[in-house]
Scaffold this motif. Structure first.
Motif, PDB file in Angstrom:
ATOM      1  N   SER A  23      37.112 -17.534  10.392  1.00  0.00           N
ATOM      2  CA  SER A  23      38.285 -18.356  10.669  1.00  0.00           C
ATOM      3  C   SER A  23      38.037 -19.305  11.843  1.00  0.00           C
ATOM      4  CB  SER A  23      39.486 -17.459  10.942  1.00  0.00           C
ATOM      5  OG  SER A  23      39.145 -16.459  11.861  1.00  0.00           O
ATOM      6  N   GLN A  24      37.100 -18.981  12.715  1.00  0.00           N
ATOM      7  CA  GLN A  24      36.805 -19.862  13.841  1.00  0.00           C
ATOM      8  C   GLN A  24      35.311 -20.103  13.995  1.00  0.00           C
ATOM      9  OE1 GLN A  24      39.055 -17.459  16.605  1.00  0.00           O
ATOM     10  NE2 GLN A  24      39.647 -19.335  17.669  1.00  0.00           N
ATOM     11  N   SER A  57      33.464  -5.294  20.574  1.00  0.00           N
ATOM     12  CA  SER A  57      34.674  -4.519  20.293  1.00  0.00           C
ATOM     13  C   SER A  57      34.488  -3.705  19.023  1.00  0.00           C
ATOM     14  CB  SER A  57      35.889  -5.438  20.165  1.00  0.00           C
ATOM     15  OG  SER A  57      35.496  -6.761  19.933  1.00  0.00           O
ATOM     16  N   TYR A  61      38.497  -0.067  10.280  1.00  0.00           N
ATOM     17  CA  TYR A  61      39.050  -0.519   9.002  1.00  0.00           C
ATOM     18  C   TYR A  61      39.216   0.695   8.099  1.00  0.00           C
ATOM     19  CZ  TYR A  61      38.310  -5.371  10.276  1.00  0.00           C
ATOM     20  OH  TYR A  61      38.391  -6.583  10.887  1.00  0.00           O
ATOM     21  N   LEU A 138      42.268   4.615  19.333  1.00  0.00           N
ATOM     22  CA  LEU A 138      42.312   3.373  18.570  1.00  0.00           C
ATOM     23  C   LEU A 138      41.940   3.580  17.100  1.00  0.00           C
ATOM     24  CD1 LEU A 138      41.115   0.603  21.010  1.00  0.00           C
ATOM     25  CD2 LEU A 138      43.392   1.053  20.170  1.00  0.00           C
ATOM     26  N   LYS A 140      42.759   4.679  13.376  1.00  0.00           N
ATOM     27  CA  LYS A 140      44.051   4.611  12.694  1.00  0.00           C
ATOM     28  C   LYS A 140      44.570   5.987  12.325  1.00  0.00           C
ATOM     29  CE  LYS A 140      44.524   0.240  12.904  1.00  0.00           C
ATOM     30  NZ  LYS A 140      45.615  -0.396  13.620  1.00  0.00           N
TER      31      LYS A 140
ATOM     32  N   GLU B  60      45.831  -1.853  24.621  1.00  0.00           N
ATOM     33  CA  GLU B  60      45.301  -2.222  23.308  1.00  0.00           C
ATOM     34  C   GLU B  60      45.949  -1.388  22.202  1.00  0.00           C
ATOM     35  OE1 GLU B  60      41.040  -2.146  23.439  1.00  0.00           O
ATOM     36  OE2 GLU B  60      40.991  -3.645  25.013  1.00  0.00           O
ATOM     37  N   LYS B  61      46.228  -0.129  22.499  1.00  0.00           N
ATOM     38  CA  LYS B  61      46.900   0.724  21.507  1.00  0.00           C
ATOM     39  C   LYS B  61      48.350   0.288  21.332  1.00  0.00           C
ATOM     40  CE  LYS B  61      47.425   4.353  18.841  1.00  0.00           C
ATOM     41  NZ  LYS B  61      46.796   4.329  17.511  1.00  0.00           N
ATOM     42  N   GLU B  64      49.313  -2.621  18.971  1.00  0.00           N
ATOM     43  CA  GLU B  64      49.304  -2.419  17.525  1.00  0.00           C
ATOM     44  C   GLU B  64      50.698  -2.138  16.972  1.00  0.00           C
ATOM     45  OE1 GLU B  64      46.313   0.467  16.587  1.00  0.00           O
ATOM     46  OE2 GLU B  64      44.752  -0.734  17.514  1.00  0.00           O
ATOM     47  N   ALA B  65      51.631  -1.793  17.879  1.00  0.00           N
ATOM     48  CA  ALA B  65      52.995  -1.520  17.420  1.00  0.00           C
ATOM     49  C   ALA B  65      53.955  -2.626  17.835  1.00  0.00           C
ATOM     50  CB  ALA B  65      53.470  -0.181  17.971  1.00  0.00           C
ATOM     51  N   GLY B 308      42.780 -12.357   9.061  1.00  0.00           N
ATOM     52  CA  GLY B 308      41.539 -12.863   9.639  1.00  0.00           C
ATOM     53  C   GLY B 308      41.365 -12.398  11.066  1.00  0.00           C
ATOM     54  N   GLU B 309      40.275 -12.868  11.662  1.00  0.00           N
ATOM     55  CA  GLU B 309      39.990 -12.502  13.058  1.00  0.00           C
ATOM     56  C   GLU B 309      40.020 -13.767  13.909  1.00  0.00           C
ATOM     57  OE1 GLU B 309      36.736 -11.240  11.183  1.00  0.00           O
ATOM     58  OE2 GLU B 309      38.246  -9.978  10.248  1.00  0.00           O
ATOM     59  N   PHE B 310      40.616 -13.655  15.067  1.00  0.00           N
ATOM     60  CA  PHE B 310      40.745 -14.813  15.942  1.00  0.00           C
ATOM     61  C   PHE B 310      40.322 -14.438  17.345  1.00  0.00           C
ATOM     62  CE2 PHE B 310      43.932 -14.712  12.676  1.00  0.00           C
ATOM     63  CZ  PHE B 310      43.642 -15.866  11.986  1.00  0.00           C
ATOM     64  N   TYR B 324      40.778 -10.939  21.318  1.00  0.00           N
ATOM     65  CA  TYR B 324      40.260 -10.826  19.963  1.00  0.00           C
ATOM     66  C   TYR B 324      41.335 -10.165  19.128  1.00  0.00           C
ATOM     67  CZ  TYR B 324      37.209  -9.348  16.127  1.00  0.00           C
ATOM     68  OH  TYR B 324      36.637  -9.146  14.910  1.00  0.00           O
ATOM     69  N   VAL B 326      42.634  -9.046  15.403  1.00  0.00           N
ATOM     70  CA  VAL B 326      42.370  -8.838  13.985  1.00  0.00           C
ATOM     71  C   VAL B 326      43.723  -8.702  13.312  1.00  0.00           C
ATOM     72  CG1 VAL B 326      41.257  -7.396  12.266  1.00  0.00           C
ATOM     73  CG2 VAL B 326      40.235  -7.630  14.516  1.00  0.00           C
ATOM     74  N   TYR B 334      46.515  -5.953  13.637  1.00  0.00           N
ATOM     75  CA  TYR B 334      45.812  -4.747  13.202  1.00  0.00           C
ATOM     76  C   TYR B 334      45.050  -4.135  14.373  1.00  0.00           C
ATOM     77  CZ  TYR B 334      42.982  -1.672  10.284  1.00  0.00           C
ATOM     78  OH  TYR B 334      42.397  -0.576   9.722  1.00  0.00           O
ATOM     79  N   ARG B 335      44.431  -5.004  15.148  1.00  0.00           N
ATOM     80  CA  ARG B 335      43.682  -4.532  16.312  1.00  0.00           C
ATOM     81  C   ARG B 335      43.621  -5.679  17.312  1.00  0.00           C
ATOM     82  NH1 ARG B 335      41.041  -2.787  20.245  1.00  0.00           N
ATOM     83  NH2 ARG B 335      38.834  -2.255  20.299  1.00  0.00           N
ATOM     84  N   LYS B 337      41.770  -6.706  21.014  1.00  0.00           N
ATOM     85  CA  LYS B 337      40.834  -6.323  22.074  1.00  0.00           C
ATOM     86  C   LYS B 337      40.901  -7.386  23.156  1.00  0.00           C
ATOM     87  CE  LYS B 337      36.732  -5.456  24.119  1.00  0.00           C
ATOM     88  NZ  LYS B 337      36.131  -4.289  24.696  1.00  0.00           N
TER      89      LYS B 337
END
Lengths: 151, 377, 362
Positions: A23-24, A57, A61, A138, A140, B60-61, B64-65, B308-310, B324, B326, B334-335, B337
């Motif tokens: 994406s980047q 990181s 998944y 971390l 899931k 970071e945890k 996610e919520a 996607g990831e950014f 970062y 996800v 989703y995640r 960092k």
């Protein structure tokens, strides 16, 4: 190198690996057993020269565990994302890259602490943030009835 | 005689034992709850092992919520001295992912706030590290001038430390009518005050003896250990994100990336002093040219990032701050960092403090400008 | 001269006469001892508190704040309130300390100022011990303090304390040399070690001016070494707050901590008083050549006032050091002493001796 040149170069150099434009940034996805050899080459190849590990990181998944390396070259100023996957969720093991970029030693300790990914040949893998009695938050499938309230 | 001394020094009989000292978690010079497990022989440092995690807050945890606008509020709890840069990093990341173009006015405001925040952070670093070196008066000089910046912040966004000013799509409110006037007054005032800082410490011979040639970090090590920010630039590692990956209004302005070559404590010190001058130059270029327009674009009520990831990098006061994200297309990430600059910077300390004295270890830590919540997250 | 009327000798003599005519000589001595002891105790307690207050106000002035302002007008009762707090605090003795040495250390430290203060002449006739080796006595006794500091560092069973104690030991033993030698330089000029005699000799002009160049060098060295002796900034690395939390007194609380604290301030007073006596003419008023009118006006100010004015001047100077300079490192401190101050001092003694021999002083 521009992103297109970089993708072209990597595709010709690593036919097995999955190289695509993300994406980047350009992304290269490899399996956990070939990751170390790839990254040794990424740093030593003079036309690539990824000498600066910006960020490392871990991502959990559903199907696999992934470690994401954000690499930058201080001489060529190009940027690359390397993703190393491992399907073994119970006992994920990757080769450490601390011998290539010393900073990885500390990022890997953090990943080990929070995601439970073990790194082989690591000089001193220990938990940074949490107590030994904790799980790996971390992930899931992490469950904590006391501290985490599900809504 | 010389032979006898030589023999005495080399034999084990006169050798002293190494001993362990826990510097921290509660210690005046660790600037928070950091523990350095230090192996000493007499005054000489043989090994430093940083132990962190005493204020790990699981940000970071938690992300996610939470939804994206909520995550912004968490980021200024990490590096509370670069609160606005952290806010901005998440906002930019979300805007890039959604391909939202923010108004020019927002870019200017954000950049001015960035630089004001950098000034405030460097001021606090200056006074706190002066205190680490035993110059207690420095502490009050820095805090006195920092107060003016905090007043400017308070006037516009109500908060002094944890700003929460940037939101995805722009900033929360428009700037206060007095903002430009007050910033200009502050710059004029601070340009007169900054030479005082140099007179008090930088030119002092005791201070120079304490810092020159101490704790040298080479350029190669700086790159290998990922040491960014003023600390990395003092070693000659050109790592200014504002220059190499410009964001907000940085592409529109002329500024110099301050660099050092020596990589010792004094260069790190001098570099931050120079950065304060440069920050003032940047603000002066922008403050009169803030374009008219909206202070935010209308975003959807529930922000959902595409799959996607950014990754977004900004230059915080301590170095490169990265986000970062996800995303799996839901309203929560989703995640997430956070690449915090302090984390990478801290762990070089063992590499460069070996063989120096305890007092030098304190000087090195002072010039590294560590903020512990930034490391622990 | 006019200032002779401020002599305290008639008062002390009349007390002595009154006592000896009414009670036995033994009782007289005991009563006089008690009076002197109580007076010194009161002086040290009150003056110590005042110096703490002064330091807080001076420090505040340097740091552009007001300092204590809430307790009493301009906060003058603040230090008294602090002292009461320290008195009422629990005396914590950690489990694994060497109990005897741990409890002994603060007393050794506090004894030193009591011993040294006895030879200081505050005003004409206001001196309790007038040895003919007064200067020698001061240098000898002031070295005892380091034993207390070392004991505190060792007995606390704390690594910070131990490092602090060792640093302090190395530092005070080194700087003792410079203090002694700069005093010896002035003893060569004076030709006596008796403190009252030294002050008396400065009737015609302070030694700082009489001895010009070597005296000026000796004065500079004395102030530097004196600051180091009292463990004050920029030489405060025995208790270096940012490195060793509080150094040798980390484990002390309540009144035992107050002893260390008080001793530091009284030592500051003693160093300033010695500088005043040896270099700045003690309680002698400031005279300028043959300006008779000016000199007469100066004579009307009592000796006690002159003495304290000069002492406060030097105390202010030492406080100025502390609030301006960053702290030195241990090896830099020792380098300063052994490589710079000591050779300069030795050369200075030679210079002073030559000068006195050839009569090149005023």
């Amino acid at each position: 190198m521009t992103n297109e040149q970089l993708i072209a170069h990597l595709t010709s150099a690593y036919p097995d690996a999955n190289v695509k434009q993300g994406s980047q940034y350009p992304e290269i996805t490899v399996s956990h057993d070939t990751a170390h050899a790839l990254m040794v080459h990424l740093k030593s190849d003079a036309s690539l020269a990824f000498d600066y590990l910006v960020c490392e990181s871990g991502v959990d998944y559903p199907a696999f565990m992934q470690v994401v390396y954000h690499l930058e070259s201080t001489s060529h100023r190009h940027f690359l994302v390397v993703k190393a996957n491992t399907e073994n969720r119970e006992n994920p093991v990757l080769d450490t890259v601390a011998d290539i970029w010393p900073t990885a030693e500390f990022h890997e300790c953090e990943i080990y602490d929070l995601l439970g990914i073990t790194f082989s040949n690591h000089p001193g893998l220990r938990r940074y943030f949490l107590d030994d009695t904790w799980g790996h938050p971390l992930r899931k499938d992490f469950k904590d009835d006391i501290h985490v309230v599900e809504r | 005689m010389a032979e006898i001394i030589e023999k005495l020094i080399t034999t084990d009989e006169i050798k002293t034992d190494e001993y362990l000292v826990n510097i921290g978690p509660q210690h005046p010079s660790t600037h928070g709850v950091l523990r350095l497990l230090t192996k000493l022989e007499g005054e000489i440092v043989h090994n430093v092992e940083p132990h962190i995690g005493y204020i790990h807050s699981g940000i970071e945890k938690m992300t996610e919520a939470l939804s994206y606008p909520q995550i912004v509020h968490l980021t200024d709890r990490m590096d509370y001295l670069s609160a606005h840069m952290n806010n901005e990093a998440v906002c930019l990341c979300v805007e890039n992912a959604l391909q939202v173009e923010v108004p020019e006015r927002v870019k200017y405001i954000r950049t001015i706030f960035d630089e004001l925040q950098r000034l405030a952070s460097h001021q606090l670093w200056w006074c706190a590290s002066g205190m680490d070196l035993g110059a207690l008066t420095a502490f009050f000089y820095g805090l006195r001038d920092r107060e003016d910046i905090l007043d400017i912040f308070e006037e516009t966004c109500g908060a002094r430390l944890t700003l929460n000013y940037s939101v995805p799509g722009g900033v929360m409110f428009d700037i206060h009518p007095n903002f430009q006037k007050n910033v200009k007054a502050f710059i004029t005032k601070f340009r007169k005050k900054l030479p005082e800082y140099d007179k008090l410490l930088t030119d002092n011979i005791i201070f120079q003896n304490r810092t020159k040639g101490i704790g040298i970090l080479s350029k190669e090590d700086a790159i290998a250990y990922g040491v960014t920010g003023p600390t990395g630039r003092a070693s000659g590692f050109s790592c200014d994100v504002r220059k190499h990956h410009p964001y907000s209004a940085y592409p529109y302005i002329k500024f110099e990336e301050k660099m050092g070559t020596e990589g010792d404590s004094f260069t790190r010190w001098k570099l931050r002093m120079d950065e304060m001058w440069e920050s003032m130059n940047i603000i002066e270029q922008l403050i009169d040219n803030i374009p008219e327009g909206d202070f935010a674009v209308k975003m959807k009520g529930v922000i959902k990032l595409p799959e996607g990831e950014f990754y977004q990098r900004v230059e915080s006061a301590r170095g490169e701050f990265g986000v970062y994200i996800v995303s799996d297309g839901k309203k929560n990430p989703y995640r997430v960092k956070f690449r915090s600059p302090g984390f990478s910077n801290l762990f070089t300390i063992n590499h460069i403090a070996k063989g120096w004295k305890i007092a030098d270890l304190v000087a090195i830590m002072a010039t590294f400008d560590l903020v512990i919540p930034d490391i622990d997250r | 001269m006019a200032f002779e009327k401020y002599d305290f000798t008639p008062i002390t003599q009349s007390i002595h006469q009154g006592l000896i005519e009414n009670v036995s000589p033994l009782l007289t001595t005991i009563i006089e001892w008690t009076i002197i002891g109580v007076l010194y105790l009161l002086f040290i307690a009150v003056f110590g508190l005042f110096l703490v207050y002064a330091e807080r106000k001076v420090c505040a002035a340097f740091q552009q704040r007001l300092g204590p302002m809430r307790v009493g007008p301009w906060g003058i009762i603040q230090t008294i309130a602090d002292f009461i707090k320290l008195l009422m605090k629990e005396l914590i003795t950690p489990k694994s300390v060497d109990k005897f040495l741990y409890n002994l250390a603060p007393f050794i430290v506090i004894i030193v100022p009591f011993l040294t203060i006895s030879v200081i002449p505050f005003a004409p006739g206001l001196q309790s011990l007038d040895f003919d080796i007064g200067i020698f006595f001061v240098t000898a006794v002031s070295s005892v303090g380091v034993i207390g500091v070392l004991l505190a560092g060792w007995a606390s069973n704390n690594k910070y304390s131990l490092i602090g104690g060792m640093r302090s030991g190395a530092q005070i033993v080194s700087y003792e040399l410079s203090v002694g030698m700069s005093l010896i330089t002035m003893v060569i000029l004076a030709g006596t070690m008796q403190v009252s005699e030294i002050v008396e000799l400065q009737r015609g002009g302070w030694f700082l001016f009489k001895g010009h160049i070597p005296a000026l060098i000796a004065f500079t060295i004395f102030v530097i070494a004196g600051t180091a002796e009292t463990n004050r900034g920029p030489f405060d690395l025995a208790e270096a707050e940012s490195e060793l939390t509080a150094g040798f007194h980390t484990e002390y609380s309540g009144i035992k901590f107050a002893f260390f604290f008080l001793a530091e301030y009284i030592n500051l007073f003693i160093v300033s008083a010695m500088a005043t006596i040896v270099f700045l003419g003690g309680w002698m008023p400031f005279h300028f050549g043959d300006w008779a009118a000016f000199n007469n006006v100066m004579d009307f100010i009592p000796g006690l006032v002159w003495f304290f004015l000069k002492v406060f001047g030097i105390i202010f100077l030492i406080m100025w050091f502390k609030w301006t300079f960053p702290r030195l490192r241990i090896d830099q401190i020792l380098t300063l002493e052994w490589k710079y101050l000591l050779p300069i001092n030795l050369f200075n003694i030679l210079l002073m001796a030559t000068m006195v021999l050839l009569g090149w002083h005023w």
